[in-house]
Design an enzyme around this catalytic site. Structure first.
Site, PDB file in Angstrom:
ATOM      1  N   SER A  60     -22.046 -41.119  37.578  1.00 34.12           N
ATOM      2  CA  SER A  60     -21.276 -40.325  37.060  1.00 34.12           C
ATOM      3  C   SER A  60     -20.869 -39.145  37.786  1.00 34.12           C
ATOM      4  CB  SER A  60     -21.894 -39.799  35.691  1.00 34.12           C
ATOM      5  OG  SER A  60     -22.522 -40.960  34.916  1.00 34.12           O
ATOM      6  N   ASN A  66     -15.937 -36.330  34.446  1.00 36.98           N
ATOM      7  CA  ASN A  66     -17.122 -35.593  33.972  1.00 36.98           C
ATOM      8  C   ASN A  66     -17.037 -34.247  34.296  1.00 36.98           C
ATOM      9  OD1 ASN A  66     -19.125 -36.971  32.902  1.00 36.98           O
ATOM     10  ND2 ASN A  66     -19.441 -38.327  34.403  1.00 36.98           N
ATOM     11  N   HIS A 111     -16.429 -46.361  37.894  1.00 44.85           N
ATOM     12  CA  HIS A 111     -17.174 -45.467  36.978  1.00 44.85           C
ATOM     13  C   HIS A 111     -16.556 -45.956  35.472  1.00 44.85           C
ATOM     14  CE1 HIS A 111     -17.849 -41.313  35.139  1.00 44.85           C
ATOM     15  NE2 HIS A 111     -18.804 -42.309  34.663  1.00 44.85           N
ATOM     16  N   GLU A 159     -12.633 -45.212  35.997  1.00 42.02           N
ATOM     17  CA  GLU A 159     -12.480 -44.063  37.145  1.00 42.02           C
ATOM     18  C   GLU A 159     -12.975 -44.725  38.546  1.00 42.02           C
ATOM     19  OE1 GLU A 159     -14.683 -40.416  36.647  1.00 42.02           O
ATOM     20  OE2 GLU A 159     -13.166 -39.259  37.117  1.00 42.02           O
TER      21      GLU A 159
HETATM   22  N1  LIG Z   1     -25.162 -43.355  29.892  1.00 36.31           N
HETATM   23  C1  LIG Z   1     -23.840 -43.621  29.968  1.00 36.31           C
HETATM   24  O1  LIG Z   1     -23.123 -43.400  29.127  1.00 36.31           O
HETATM   25  C2  LIG Z   1     -22.910 -43.503  31.324  1.00 36.31           C
HETATM   26  C3  LIG Z   1     -21.669 -43.684  31.526  1.00 36.31           C
HETATM   27  C4  LIG Z   1     -20.996 -43.861  32.707  1.00 36.31           C
HETATM   28  C5  LIG Z   1     -21.760 -43.846  33.769  1.00 36.31           C
HETATM   29  N2  LIG Z   1     -23.119 -43.708  33.462  1.00 36.31           N
HETATM   30  C6  LIG Z   1     -23.961 -43.898  35.204  1.00 36.31           C
HETATM   31  O2  LIG Z   1     -24.594 -45.233  34.997  1.00 36.31           O
HETATM   32  C7  LIG Z   1     -25.877 -45.396  35.731  1.00 36.31           C
HETATM   33  C8  LIG Z   1     -26.640 -45.997  34.959  1.00 36.31           C
HETATM   34  O3  LIG Z   1     -26.741 -45.127  33.610  1.00 36.31           O
HETATM   35  P1  LIG Z   1     -27.574 -45.821  32.152  1.00 36.31           P
HETATM   36  O4  LIG Z   1     -27.207 -44.735  31.291  1.00 36.31           O
HETATM   37  O5  LIG Z   1     -27.166 -47.324  32.060  1.00 36.31           O
HETATM   38  O6  LIG Z   1     -29.031 -45.629  32.749  1.00 36.31           O
HETATM   39  P2  LIG Z   1     -30.196 -46.407  32.060  1.00 36.31           P
HETATM   40  O7  LIG Z   1     -31.545 -45.684  32.170  1.00 36.31           O
HETATM   41  O8  LIG Z   1     -30.124 -46.971  30.741  1.00 36.31           O
HETATM   42  O9  LIG Z   1     -30.395 -48.004  32.724  1.00 36.31           O
HETATM   43  C9  LIG Z   1     -30.561 -47.919  34.334  1.00 36.31           C
HETATM   44  C10 LIG Z   1     -31.329 -48.988  34.674  1.00 36.31           C
HETATM   45  O10 LIG Z   1     -31.691 -48.995  36.198  1.00 36.31           O
HETATM   46  C11 LIG Z   1     -33.012 -49.809  36.370  1.00 36.31           C
HETATM   47  N3  LIG Z   1     -33.479 -49.689  37.648  1.00 36.31           N
HETATM   48  C12 LIG Z   1     -34.050 -48.606  38.182  1.00 36.31           C
HETATM   49  N4  LIG Z   1     -34.273 -48.552  39.575  1.00 36.31           N
HETATM   50  C13 LIG Z   1     -33.726 -49.747  39.934  1.00 36.31           C
HETATM   51  C14 LIG Z   1     -33.604 -50.480  41.221  1.00 36.31           C
HETATM   52  N5  LIG Z   1     -34.085 -50.251  42.193  1.00 36.31           N
HETATM   53  N6  LIG Z   1     -33.078 -51.686  41.095  1.00 36.31           N
HETATM   54  C15 LIG Z   1     -32.403 -52.108  40.171  1.00 36.31           C
HETATM   55  N7  LIG Z   1     -32.629 -51.303  38.806  1.00 36.31           N
HETATM   56  C16 LIG Z   1     -33.109 -50.434  38.550  1.00 36.31           C
HETATM   57  C17 LIG Z   1     -33.666 -49.163  35.201  1.00 36.31           C
HETATM   58  O11 LIG Z   1     -34.764 -49.951  35.030  1.00 36.31           O
HETATM   59  C18 LIG Z   1     -32.779 -49.314  34.080  1.00 36.31           C
HETATM   60  O12 LIG Z   1     -32.842 -50.507  33.260  1.00 36.31           O
HETATM   61  C19 LIG Z   1     -25.781 -43.989  36.122  1.00 36.31           C
HETATM   62  O13 LIG Z   1     -25.734 -43.706  37.356  1.00 36.31           O
HETATM   63  C20 LIG Z   1     -25.325 -43.196  35.118  1.00 36.31           C
HETATM   64  O14 LIG Z   1     -24.865 -41.748  35.473  1.00 36.31           O
HETATM   65  C21 LIG Z   1     -23.753 -43.825  32.644  1.00 36.31           C
END
Ligand SMILES: NC(=O)c1ccc[n+]([C@@H]2O[C@H](COP(=O)([O-])OP(=O)(O)OC[C@H]3O[C@@H](n4cnc5c(N)ncnc54)[C@H](O)[C@@H]3O)[C@@H](O)[C@H]2O)c1
Length: 293
Positions: free
Chosen positions: A120, A191, A141, A153
């Site tokens: 993000s 963002n 994104h 995005e």
């Molecule tokens: N939450 C949102 O609304 C949102 C929206 C758009 C983008 N994002 C982006 O998406 C990404 C993930 O966010 P999220 O909210 O899904 O987080 P989350 O914490 O729900 O999920 C992240 C996952 O990554 C796993 N992980 C950690 N290290 C790892 C590795 N080395 N190999 C494989 N898996 C690994 C974790 O175990 C976890 O299950 C981030 O970069 C975040 O900024 C989030």
């Protein structure tokens, strides 16, 4: 198309579902085994899962079964990615981790595989900095919930090639979404705007200008936003939101991104957002400030 998802948390699951529903084969990987199991359950039975789509008449039972059989999970990243046409990384928002992942992806994927990060806020150029094939790395994104949101995005890093960019735009359109192209600037487009709104809402809350609910209602009723800034933060996950702000502050040094005190307190006390979507969360803004939803 063969798609690999690295990081099967909140976003990884949603993105996997989107591709599977559109007929693509998906291999999802996560270092946390529980996430793999929980992810499949959520895809089947979560708030935006396949069963809900069937109940709304958007999908037949047969299509649901087909989508489920298209998704495979493994704890082995190399296995998940080795024959993928597209890898989408959706691991936690940390530059060091994402860099390491993209360095590994470089060597375990085909020379033509597109390598996308769902970050993000982190610079794609920085994520790709130490990888050998920087030209095939870019940002894709997706928005939460990806099953519903129409936007993706697409972020072009300094060394992302034009071919990589156009392939990504084609894929986004193929899965029924609308792409926008953003330069690799802190916060990209969505963002930079979305977090600006959240920061101002947080300052108003701190200054006691209005309550959580009234600030949310103001954006919904006056501007037609589907959710207010605090509801959005609860849906995103407050731990993720905190990491996003920390990353923006670290990159820009601009104090306007310094995470609000209340947000940090909530995360420290286990309030990591919407309880139906965040395992183990005590709730979000509404629960922390004891407001009925
Ligand atoms: N939450 C949102 O609304 C949102 C929206 C758009 C983008 N994002 C982006 O998406 C990404 C993930 O966010 P999220 O909210 O899904 O987080 P989350 O914490 O729900 O999920 C992240 C996952 O990554 C796993 N992980 C950690 N290290 C790892 C590795 N080395 N190999 C494989 N898996 C690994 C974790 O175990 C976890 O299950 C981030 O970069 C975040 O900024 C989030």
């Amino acid at each position: 198309m063969r798609v690999a998802i690295v990081g099967f948390g909140l976003m990884g699951r949603q993105i996997a579902q989107v591709f599977a529903q559109r007929g693509h084969d998906v291999k999802a990987t996560d270092t946390y085994l529980e996430a793999l199991k929980a992810g499949m359950l959520e895809i089947e039975d979560g708030p935006y899962g396949l069963k809900k789509a069937v109940a709304k008449g958007k999908l037949s039972m047969e299509e649901m079964q087909q989508a489920l059989t298209r998704i495979h999970t493994t704890s082995n990243m190399a296995e998940a990615c080795k024959d993928a046409d597209l890898v989408i990384e959706a691991a936690i928002e940390e530059l060091k981790l994402k860099r390491e992942l993209f360095n590994q992806l470089d060597s375990v994927t085909q020379a033509t595989t597109l390598l996308a990060s769902n970050t993000s806020t982190i610079s794609i150029t920085k994520i790709a900095e130490q990888a050998n094939h920087r030209q095939r790395i870019l940002g894709m994104h997706f928005f939460n919930p990806a099953q519903i949101s129409k936007l993706v995005e697409v972020v072009q890093g300094k060394e992302t090639s034009q071919d990589t960019l156009s392939s990504a735009l084609t894929i986004v359109r193929q899965i029924g979404k609308t792409p926008i192209i953003a330069k690799d600037e802190p916060g990209f487009v969505t963002n930079r705007l979305g977090l600006t709104l959240f920061m101002e809402a947080s300052r108003m809350l701190e200054d006691q200008v209005a309550s959580v609910r009234d600030i949310d209602d103001s954006m919904k009723l006056a501007y037609g936003h589907p959710m207010g800034p605090f509801e959005t933060a609860d849906l995103v996950g407050l731990d993720t939101r905190l990491r996003n702000l920390e990353s923006l502050y670290k990159t820009t040094g601009d104090t306007k991104w310094l995470p609000p005190k209340a947000l940090r307190e909530m995360v420290n006390h286990g309030y990591t957002g919407d309880q139906t979507r965040r395992n183990g969360s005590k709730g979000g803004y509404y629960e922390y400030f004891s407001i009925e939803r």
